[in-house]
Design a protein around this motif. Structure first.
Motif, PDB file in Angstrom:
ATOM      1  N   LYS A 145      -5.807  -8.925  -8.772  1.00 42.80           N
ATOM      2  CA  LYS A 145      -5.105 -10.172  -8.512  1.00 42.80           C
ATOM      3  C   LYS A 145      -4.929 -10.329  -7.007  1.00 42.80           C
ATOM      4  CE  LYS A 145      -4.485 -11.251 -12.869  1.00 42.80           C
ATOM      5  NZ  LYS A 145      -5.071 -12.472 -13.476  1.00 42.80           N
ATOM      6  N   ILE A 146      -4.804 -11.581  -6.553  1.00 40.93           N
ATOM      7  CA  ILE A 146      -4.718 -11.823  -5.114  1.00 40.93           C
ATOM      8  C   ILE A 146      -3.697 -12.930  -4.824  1.00 40.93           C
ATOM      9  CG2 ILE A 146      -6.509 -13.616  -4.947  1.00 40.93           C
ATOM     10  CD1 ILE A 146      -7.567 -11.997  -2.461  1.00 40.93           C
ATOM     11  N   TRP A 147      -3.252 -12.972  -3.560  1.00 41.50           N
ATOM     12  CA  TRP A 147      -2.231 -13.926  -3.116  1.00 41.50           C
ATOM     13  C   TRP A 147      -0.936 -13.710  -3.908  1.00 41.50           C
ATOM     14  CZ3 TRP A 147      -4.344 -14.836   1.096  1.00 41.50           C
ATOM     15  CH2 TRP A 147      -5.684 -15.201   1.219  1.00 41.50           C
ATOM     16  N   THR A 148      -0.615 -12.449  -4.186  1.00 41.97           N
ATOM     17  CA  THR A 148       0.544 -12.115  -5.010  1.00 41.97           C
ATOM     18  C   THR A 148       1.777 -11.972  -4.125  1.00 41.97           C
ATOM     19  OG1 THR A 148      -0.971 -10.907  -6.457  1.00 41.97           O
ATOM     20  CG2 THR A 148       1.390 -10.573  -6.804  1.00 41.97           C
ATOM     21  N   SER A 149       2.626 -12.976  -4.143  1.00 46.94           N
ATOM     22  CA  SER A 149       3.849 -12.951  -3.334  1.00 46.94           C
ATOM     23  C   SER A 149       4.802 -11.875  -3.853  1.00 46.94           C
ATOM     24  CB  SER A 149       4.552 -14.314  -3.388  1.00 46.94           C
ATOM     25  OG  SER A 149       3.699 -15.345  -2.934  1.00 46.94           O
ATOM     26  N   LEU A 150       5.431 -11.157  -2.922  1.00 47.09           N
ATOM     27  CA  LEU A 150       6.499 -10.188  -3.214  1.00 47.09           C
ATOM     28  C   LEU A 150       6.029  -8.979  -4.014  1.00 47.09           C
ATOM     29  CD1 LEU A 150       9.382 -12.673  -4.122  1.00 47.09           C
ATOM     30  CD2 LEU A 150       8.886 -11.644  -1.897  1.00 47.09           C
ATOM     31  N   ALA A 151       4.717  -8.747  -4.102  1.00 43.83           N
ATOM     32  CA  ALA A 151       4.228  -7.618  -4.902  1.00 43.83           C
ATOM     33  C   ALA A 151       4.734  -6.287  -4.367  1.00 43.83           C
ATOM     34  CB  ALA A 151       2.703  -7.626  -4.949  1.00 43.83           C
ATOM     35  N   ASP A 188      -2.320  -0.542  -7.202  1.00 44.74           N
ATOM     36  CA  ASP A 188      -2.439  -0.423  -5.747  1.00 44.74           C
ATOM     37  C   ASP A 188      -2.148  -1.785  -5.125  1.00 44.74           C
ATOM     38  OD1 ASP A 188      -2.992   0.357  -3.167  1.00 44.74           O
ATOM     39  OD2 ASP A 188      -5.171   0.309  -3.421  1.00 44.74           O
ATOM     40  N   VAL A 189      -1.107  -1.869  -4.309  1.00 45.25           N
ATOM     41  CA  VAL A 189      -0.714  -3.114  -3.650  1.00 45.25           C
ATOM     42  C   VAL A 189      -1.127  -3.048  -2.186  1.00 45.25           C
ATOM     43  CG1 VAL A 189       1.218  -4.606  -3.009  1.00 45.25           C
ATOM     44  CG2 VAL A 189       1.244  -3.399  -5.210  1.00 45.25           C
ATOM     45  N   ARG A 190      -1.901  -4.028  -1.736  1.00 42.80           N
ATOM     46  CA  ARG A 190      -2.393  -4.051  -0.356  1.00 42.80           C
ATOM     47  C   ARG A 190      -1.997  -5.376   0.306  1.00 42.80           C
ATOM     48  NH1 ARG A 190      -8.656  -2.014  -1.453  1.00 42.80           N
ATOM     49  NH2 ARG A 190      -8.094  -0.198  -2.769  1.00 42.80           N
ATOM     50  N   PRO A 191      -1.171  -5.326   1.357  1.00 39.96           N
ATOM     51  CA  PRO A 191      -0.774  -6.558   2.052  1.00 39.96           C
ATOM     52  C   PRO A 191      -1.983  -7.260   2.672  1.00 39.96           C
ATOM     53  CG  PRO A 191       0.644  -4.723   2.654  1.00 39.96           C
ATOM     54  CD  PRO A 191      -0.503  -4.135   1.901  1.00 39.96           C
ATOM     55  N   ILE A 192      -1.939  -8.600   2.694  1.00 38.39           N
ATOM     56  CA  ILE A 192      -2.992  -9.413   3.308  1.00 38.39           C
ATOM     57  C   ILE A 192      -2.448  -9.958   4.625  1.00 38.39           C
ATOM     58  CG2 ILE A 192      -4.451 -11.451   3.070  1.00 38.39           C
ATOM     59  CD1 ILE A 192      -4.193 -11.124   0.025  1.00 38.39           C
ATOM     60  N   ARG A 193      -3.023  -9.515   5.728  1.00 35.15           N
ATOM     61  CA  ARG A 193      -2.586 -10.006   7.034  1.00 35.15           C
ATOM     62  C   ARG A 193      -3.249 -11.351   7.300  1.00 35.15           C
ATOM     63  NH1 ARG A 193      -0.005  -8.253  11.563  1.00 35.15           N
ATOM     64  NH2 ARG A 193      -0.710  -9.060  13.578  1.00 35.15           N
ATOM     65  N   GLN A 194      -2.426 -12.364   7.578  1.00 36.67           N
ATOM     66  CA  GLN A 194      -2.931 -13.721   7.773  1.00 36.67           C
ATOM     67  C   GLN A 194      -3.091 -14.039   9.257  1.00 36.67           C
ATOM     68  OE1 GLN A 194       0.095 -14.211   4.232  1.00 36.67           O
ATOM     69  NE2 GLN A 194       0.199 -15.849   5.715  1.00 36.67           N
ATOM     70  N   MET A 195      -3.712 -15.173   9.553  1.00 36.28           N
ATOM     71  CA  MET A 195      -3.924 -15.538  10.944  1.00 36.28           C
ATOM     72  C   MET A 195      -2.619 -15.872  11.651  1.00 36.28           C
ATOM     73  SD  MET A 195      -5.744 -19.277  10.628  1.00 36.28           S
ATOM     74  CE  MET A 195      -5.002 -20.663   9.769  1.00 36.28           C
ATOM     75  N   SER A 196      -1.554 -16.094  10.887  1.00 33.42           N
ATOM     76  CA  SER A 196      -0.234 -16.307  11.481  1.00 33.42           C
ATOM     77  C   SER A 196       0.405 -14.998  11.913  1.00 33.42           C
ATOM     78  CB  SER A 196       0.682 -17.005  10.474  1.00 33.42           C
ATOM     79  OG  SER A 196       0.859 -16.199   9.320  1.00 33.42           O
ATOM     80  N   GLY A 197      -0.217 -13.863  11.570  1.00 31.96           N
ATOM     81  CA  GLY A 197       0.304 -12.561  11.932  1.00 31.96           C
ATOM     82  C   GLY A 197       1.233 -11.956  10.908  1.00 31.96           C
ATOM     83  N   GLU A 203      -2.867  -8.340  -2.239  1.00 32.50           N
ATOM     84  CA  GLU A 203      -3.822  -8.199  -3.326  1.00 32.50           C
ATOM     85  C   GLU A 203      -3.392  -6.978  -4.124  1.00 32.50           C
ATOM     86  OE1 GLU A 203      -7.784  -7.615  -1.907  1.00 32.50           O
ATOM     87  OE2 GLU A 203      -7.160  -6.396  -0.198  1.00 32.50           O
ATOM     88  N   VAL A 204      -3.534  -7.057  -5.433  1.00 33.33           N
ATOM     89  CA  VAL A 204      -3.058  -6.010  -6.331  1.00 33.33           C
ATOM     90  C   VAL A 204      -4.213  -5.575  -7.227  1.00 33.33           C
ATOM     91  CG1 VAL A 204      -1.344  -5.362  -8.054  1.00 33.33           C
ATOM     92  CG2 VAL A 204      -0.757  -7.049  -6.301  1.00 33.33           C
ATOM     93  N   PHE A 205      -4.459  -4.255  -7.245  1.00 33.40           N
ATOM     94  CA  PHE A 205      -5.517  -3.695  -8.078  1.00 33.40           C
ATOM     95  C   PHE A 205      -4.892  -2.941  -9.245  1.00 33.40           C
ATOM     96  CE2 PHE A 205      -7.206  -4.285  -3.879  1.00 33.40           C
ATOM     97  CZ  PHE A 205      -8.503  -4.734  -4.086  1.00 33.40           C
ATOM     98  N   PHE A 206      -5.352  -3.251 -10.452  1.00 33.59           N
ATOM     99  CA  PHE A 206      -4.886  -2.591 -11.663  1.00 33.59           C
ATOM    100  C   PHE A 206      -6.015  -1.706 -12.197  1.00 33.59           C
ATOM    101  CE2 PHE A 206      -2.619  -6.603 -11.339  1.00 33.59           C
ATOM    102  CZ  PHE A 206      -1.305  -6.237 -11.561  1.00 33.59           C
ATOM    103  N   ASP A 207      -5.723  -0.437 -12.408  1.00 36.90           N
ATOM    104  CA  ASP A 207      -6.727   0.505 -12.907  1.00 36.90           C
ATOM    105  C   ASP A 207      -6.162   1.194 -14.150  1.00 36.90           C
ATOM    106  OD1 ASP A 207      -8.818   2.219 -13.294  1.00 36.90           O
ATOM    107  OD2 ASP A 207      -8.471   3.430 -11.496  1.00 36.90           O
ATOM    108  N   GLY A 208      -6.282   0.527 -15.275  1.00 40.23           N
ATOM    109  CA  GLY A 208      -5.726   1.062 -16.503  1.00 40.23           C
ATOM    110  C   GLY A 208      -4.211   1.058 -16.518  1.00 40.23           C
ATOM    111  N   ALA A 209      -3.607   0.080 -15.845  1.00 37.70           N
ATOM    112  CA  ALA A 209      -2.143   0.002 -15.778  1.00 37.70           C
ATOM    113  C   ALA A 209      -1.562  -0.365 -17.139  1.00 37.70           C
ATOM    114  CB  ALA A 209      -1.723  -1.026 -14.733  1.00 37.70           C
ATOM    115  N   GLU A 210      -0.420   0.219 -17.441  1.00 32.20           N
ATOM    116  CA  GLU A 210       0.213  -0.015 -18.729  1.00 32.20           C
ATOM    117  C   GLU A 210       0.981  -1.328 -18.734  1.00 32.20           C
ATOM    118  OE1 GLU A 210       3.402   2.130 -21.789  1.00 32.20           O
ATOM    119  OE2 GLU A 210       3.084   2.913 -19.768  1.00 32.20           O
ATOM    120  N   ALA A 211       0.747  -2.143 -19.734  1.00 33.61           N
ATOM    121  CA  ALA A 211       1.540  -3.356 -19.975  1.00 33.61           C
ATOM    122  C   ALA A 211       2.349  -3.130 -21.237  1.00 33.61           C
ATOM    123  CB  ALA A 211       0.634  -4.573 -20.133  1.00 33.61           C
TER     124      ALA A 211
END
Length: 377
Positions: A145-151, A188-197, A203-211
């Motif tokens: 998933k991407i553009w995930t606010s507050l992840a 795995d949660v990875r912040p996206i650095r924007q051109m505003s700084g 972006e959030v990567f799920f690898d067999g995550a439990e729901a």
């Protein structure tokens, strides 16, 4: 439409303003502030009587939103849980799900993020590829998933995933609740650095995550997801507009102080237009909240209005600054710091894209409101 604040609303305003004056401090973390709001009973004002803290009418919810914004209170960490997930659980969730998740949101103790958009499924959400496989009483989620606010701060994420192998578009999707704290690198949660700084999104990567929960039943995710999006632009849009009003006021002051408006009638006209359009947006929001009868085009109209308006405001801020807008103290060093108006301009370039692009909003209005033929795919 007659939208007036009565005596009870004004009494509610005094209570809200007094509470904010007594409790709003600068030495508290944003998470601690959420818990303070919960302890004060200010979370869940718009929920039904069985689930929220104190109850408030629609006009009183507007009053609270106005007082909160005008007090300069922090941006809410709990917005997604309170205003998106909670009403969705009340509408589509089981009694057990409501009892499990709503109290934590109301206390300000459990924060949520939204797992919708993907690198290949933004405005065209139905093309998502994240999958979830049944595993005992729950599911295992794999995808991105991407553009995930507050992840980075959230305790939970509601995720739209494909649970029916071979399904396409809006079929075979399920609305899942996923805890963010899982062992073994499953999330795995990875912040996206924007051109505003800044890095508001992730972006959030799920690898067999439990729901652990499916809201609305397996395969009904599209209906639940669309129901949630219809809730996204409610009373909270008025908070956004108060923020816009403050931004506009700062830009007008900058224009007057710099003398930019003295000999430029076009600039003066644009500033007046921004003010008039903002007033129009406010009255449109109040009309919608006050009983537009579930108009399917109302959220799309609101998004089109504020997205373009805010983008034009950022452009005005740069025009007033002139050539100086392109520079600043250390502006082009690797660790450059932008000022408030430079960040406004750069961030607002995305206003007509995120939350549903302008093109998608116009398609919704054309097809669902005007009854025009669907776009060929």
């Amino acid at each position: 439409m007659d939208f007036e604040f009565g005596p009870e609303d004004q009494a509610f305003r005094r209570d809200a303003r007094g509470w904010l004056e007594d409790h709003l401090t600068t030495d508290r973390t944003r998470l601690a502030w959420e818990r303070e709001l919960g302890a004060g009973g200010w979370i869940g004002l718009g929920w039904d009587a069985d689930h929220g803290n104190r109850r408030a009418t629609l006009t009183q919810q507007v009053v609270w939103a106005e007082e909160y914004a005008r007090a300069g209170a922090p941006a809410r960490l709990g917005h997604i849980g309170e205003n998106l997930l909670a009403p969705t659980l009340i509408a589509y969730g089981s009694k057990e799900q409501q009892a499990r998740f709503l109290p934590g949101i109301a206390r300000g103790e459990e924060l949520w993020c939204q797992g919708y958009s993907e690198p290949g499924a933004g405005s065209d959400l139905a093309s998502l590829r994240t999958v979830a496989v049944k595993d005992g009483t729950g599911y295992r989620v794999t995808g991105q998933k991407i553009w995930t606010s507050l992840a980075a701060d959230a305790h939970w994420c509601f995720v739209l995933a494909r649970t029916e192998p071979g399904s396409g578009r809006h079929h075979g999707l399920t609305f899942l609740l996923v805890p963010m704290d899982q062992p073994g690198g499953r999330i795995d949660v990875r912040p996206i650095r924007q051109m505003s700084g800044t890095s508001e999104f992730n972006e959030v990567f799920f690898d067999g995550a439990e729901a652990v929960e499916a809201v609305g039943g397996e395969g009904n995710g599209w209906q639940v997801a669309m129901g949630l999006l219809a809730l996204e632009r409610g009373v909270s849009t008025l908070v956004q507009q108060i923020g816009f009003e403050e931004e506009l006021a700062r830009i007008v002051r900058a224009a007057v102080d710099s003398g930019a408006v003295d000999d430029d009638p076009v600039l003066r006209d644009r500033l007046v237009r921004q003010w008039a359009e903002l007033r129009t947006m406010r009255w449109n929001a109040l009309r919608t909240l006050g009983g537009s009868g579930g108009d399917p085009g109302a959220p799309s109209v609101a998004k089109l209005l504020w997205g373009g308006w805010h983008q034009r405001l950022g452009e005005l801020a740069m025009r007033i600054r002139g050539a100086a807008a392109a520079s600043g103290p250390g502006a082009w060093t690797p660790s450059y710091e932008l000022d408030e108006q430079q960040r406004l301009f750069l961030f607002s370039r995305a206003d007509t894209i995120y939350g549903g692009s302008d093109e998608i909003q116009r398609n919704i209005i054309a097809e669902r409101v005007l009854g025009l033929p669907r776009e060929l795919r």
